[in-house]
Scaffold this motif. Structure first.
Motif, PDB file in Angstrom:
ATOM      1  N   HIS A  99      26.287  38.527  93.634  1.00  0.00           N
ATOM      2  CA  HIS A  99      26.096  39.588  92.638  1.00  0.00           C
ATOM      3  C   HIS A  99      27.495  40.021  92.197  1.00  0.00           C
ATOM      4  N   CYS A 100      27.818  39.853  90.910  1.00  0.00           N
ATOM      5  CA  CYS A 100      29.200  39.963  90.452  1.00  0.00           C
ATOM      6  C   CYS A 100      29.456  41.099  89.473  1.00  0.00           C
ATOM      7  N   HIS A 101      30.534  41.807  89.714  1.00  0.00           N
ATOM      8  CA  HIS A 101      31.114  42.789  88.806  1.00  0.00           C
ATOM      9  C   HIS A 101      32.531  42.303  88.503  1.00  0.00           C
ATOM     10  N   VAL A 102      33.108  42.742  87.392  1.00  0.00           N
ATOM     11  CA  VAL A 102      34.520  42.449  87.129  1.00  0.00           C
ATOM     12  C   VAL A 102      35.243  43.748  86.805  1.00  0.00           C
ATOM     13  N   ARG A 103      36.550  43.692  86.960  1.00  0.00           N
ATOM     14  CA  ARG A 103      37.404  44.864  86.763  1.00  0.00           C
ATOM     15  C   ARG A 103      38.559  44.539  85.836  1.00  0.00           C
ATOM     16  N   MET A 104      39.094  45.587  85.221  1.00  0.00           N
ATOM     17  CA  MET A 104      40.334  45.473  84.467  1.00  0.00           C
ATOM     18  C   MET A 104      41.480  45.420  85.478  1.00  0.00           C
ATOM     19  N   ASP A 105      42.690  45.138  85.009  1.00  0.00           N
ATOM     20  CA  ASP A 105      43.831  45.043  85.915  1.00  0.00           C
ATOM     21  C   ASP A 105      44.083  46.345  86.673  1.00  0.00           C
ATOM     22  N   ASP A 106      43.717  47.483  86.073  1.00  0.00           N
ATOM     23  CA  ASP A 106      43.924  48.765  86.752  1.00  0.00           C
ATOM     24  C   ASP A 106      42.776  49.121  87.704  1.00  0.00           C
ATOM     25  N   GLY A 107      41.769  48.239  87.810  1.00  0.00           N
ATOM     26  CA  GLY A 107      40.659  48.455  88.735  1.00  0.00           C
ATOM     27  C   GLY A 107      39.432  49.100  88.123  1.00  0.00           C
ATOM     28  N   THR A 108      39.501  49.516  86.866  1.00  0.00           N
ATOM     29  CA  THR A 108      38.328  50.132  86.248  1.00  0.00           C
ATOM     30  C   THR A 108      37.287  49.068  85.911  1.00  0.00           C
ATOM     31  N   PRO A 109      36.005  49.438  86.005  1.00  0.00           N
ATOM     32  CA  PRO A 109      34.947  48.469  85.710  1.00  0.00           C
ATOM     33  C   PRO A 109      34.946  48.074  84.238  1.00  0.00           C
ATOM     34  N   THR A 110      34.506  46.847  83.979  1.00  0.00           N
ATOM     35  CA  THR A 110      34.426  46.341  82.623  1.00  0.00           C
ATOM     36  C   THR A 110      33.281  45.346  82.516  1.00  0.00           C
ATOM     37  N   SER A 111      32.863  45.083  81.310  1.00  0.00           N
ATOM     38  CA  SER A 111      31.878  44.022  81.044  1.00  0.00           C
ATOM     39  C   SER A 111      32.544  42.876  80.285  1.00  0.00           C
ATOM     40  N   ASP A 112      33.851  42.776  80.371  1.00  0.00           N
ATOM     41  CA  ASP A 112      34.639  41.782  79.635  1.00  0.00           C
ATOM     42  C   ASP A 112      34.119  40.367  79.881  1.00  0.00           C
ATOM     43  N   PRO A 113      33.559  39.726  78.857  1.00  0.00           N
ATOM     44  CA  PRO A 113      33.001  38.380  79.029  1.00  0.00           C
ATOM     45  C   PRO A 113      34.028  37.349  79.495  1.00  0.00           C
ATOM     46  N   GLU A 114      35.278  37.510  79.094  1.00  0.00           N
ATOM     47  CA  GLU A 114      36.308  36.546  79.512  1.00  0.00           C
ATOM     48  C   GLU A 114      36.542  36.622  81.014  1.00  0.00           C
ATOM     49  N   ARG A 115      36.558  37.819  81.550  1.00  0.00           N
ATOM     50  CA  ARG A 115      36.736  37.962  83.004  1.00  0.00           C
ATOM     51  C   ARG A 115      35.511  37.432  83.752  1.00  0.00           C
ATOM     52  N   PHE A 116      34.324  37.735  83.225  1.00  0.00           N
ATOM     53  CA  PHE A 116      33.113  37.183  83.831  1.00  0.00           C
ATOM     54  C   PHE A 116      33.127  35.659  83.775  1.00  0.00           C
ATOM     55  N   ALA A 117      33.603  35.085  82.684  1.00  0.00           N
ATOM     56  CA  ALA A 117      33.649  33.623  82.550  1.00  0.00           C
ATOM     57  C   ALA A 117      34.577  33.024  83.600  1.00  0.00           C
ATOM     58  N   ARG A 118      35.731  33.639  83.805  1.00  0.00           N
ATOM     59  CA  ARG A 118      36.670  33.135  84.821  1.00  0.00           C
ATOM     60  C   ARG A 118      36.069  33.243  86.216  1.00  0.00           C
ATOM     61  N   LEU A 119      35.389  34.358  86.490  1.00  0.00           N
ATOM     62  CA  LEU A 119      34.775  34.541  87.806  1.00  0.00           C
ATOM     63  C   LEU A 119      33.657  33.528  88.021  1.00  0.00           C
ATOM     64  N   LYS A 120      32.801  33.387  87.038  1.00  0.00           N
ATOM     65  CA  LYS A 120      31.683  32.434  87.141  1.00  0.00           C
ATOM     66  C   LYS A 120      32.207  31.012  87.358  1.00  0.00           C
ATOM     67  N   GLU A 121      33.221  30.635  86.589  1.00  0.00           N
ATOM     68  CA  GLU A 121      33.812  29.298  86.726  1.00  0.00           C
ATOM     69  C   GLU A 121      34.388  29.085  88.123  1.00  0.00           C
ATOM     70  N   GLY A 122      35.084  30.091  88.639  1.00  0.00           N
ATOM     71  CA  GLY A 122      35.663  29.977  89.982  1.00  0.00           C
ATOM     72  C   GLY A 122      34.609  29.858  91.061  1.00  0.00           C
ATOM     73  N   ILE A 123      33.542  30.631  90.944  1.00  0.00           N
ATOM     74  CA  ILE A 123      32.465  30.559  91.937  1.00  0.00           C
ATOM     75  C   ILE A 123      31.777  29.200  91.870  1.00  0.00           C
ATOM     76  N   GLU A 124      31.478  28.740  90.661  1.00  0.00           N
ATOM     77  CA  GLU A 124      30.820  27.436  90.523  1.00  0.00           C
ATOM     78  C   GLU A 124      31.683  26.308  91.071  1.00  0.00           C
TER      79      GLU A 124
END
Length: 111
Positions: free
Chosen positions: A47-72
């Motif tokens: 179950h994945c969330h992503v954060r901005m560099d300062d730690g605040t939550p975001t729905s940034d698709p680019e960060r989600f894409a990087r996370l999804k790619e890394g997990i896969e």
């Protein structure tokens, strides 16, 4: 007799910060590493969330894409569930990662 179970791991939520616990994985790289450790221990869903560099939550698709790619890449066969939680955006931004076609997505309509 054994009872099968499915382990879902939430590596980080949208609220915990490094100031709360230095072990909280915030960056995409930290999350991929932590997810891989959970995968090796038997977790089947991330179950994945992503954060901005300062730690605040975001729905940034680019960060989600990087996370999804890394997990896969590092956790083959693991089910990836992306969060559309309200703390990370509102309106259409909240589901901005859905075009990435995750295996699952969560929706919390209120905390």
């Amino acid at each position: 007799m054994t009872n099968p179970c499915i382990i879902c791991v939430a590596i980080t939520g949208s609220v915990p910060q490094k100031s709360d616990n230095p072990a909280v994985p915030i960056t995409v790289e930290e999350q991929v590493e932590s997810t891989h450790e959970a995968f090796e221990a038997g977790a089947a869903i991330a179950h994945c969330h992503v954060r901005m560099d300062d730690g605040t939550p975001t729905s940034d698709p680019e960060r989600f894409a990087r996370l999804k790619e890394g997990i896969e890449k590092h956790c083959p066969g693991m089910i990836v569930q992306l969060s559309t939680g309200g703390r990370s955006g509102a309106g259409q931004a909240r589901g901005g990662m859905l075009p990435l076609k995750p295996d699952m997505a969560s929706l919390s309509v209120g905390s």
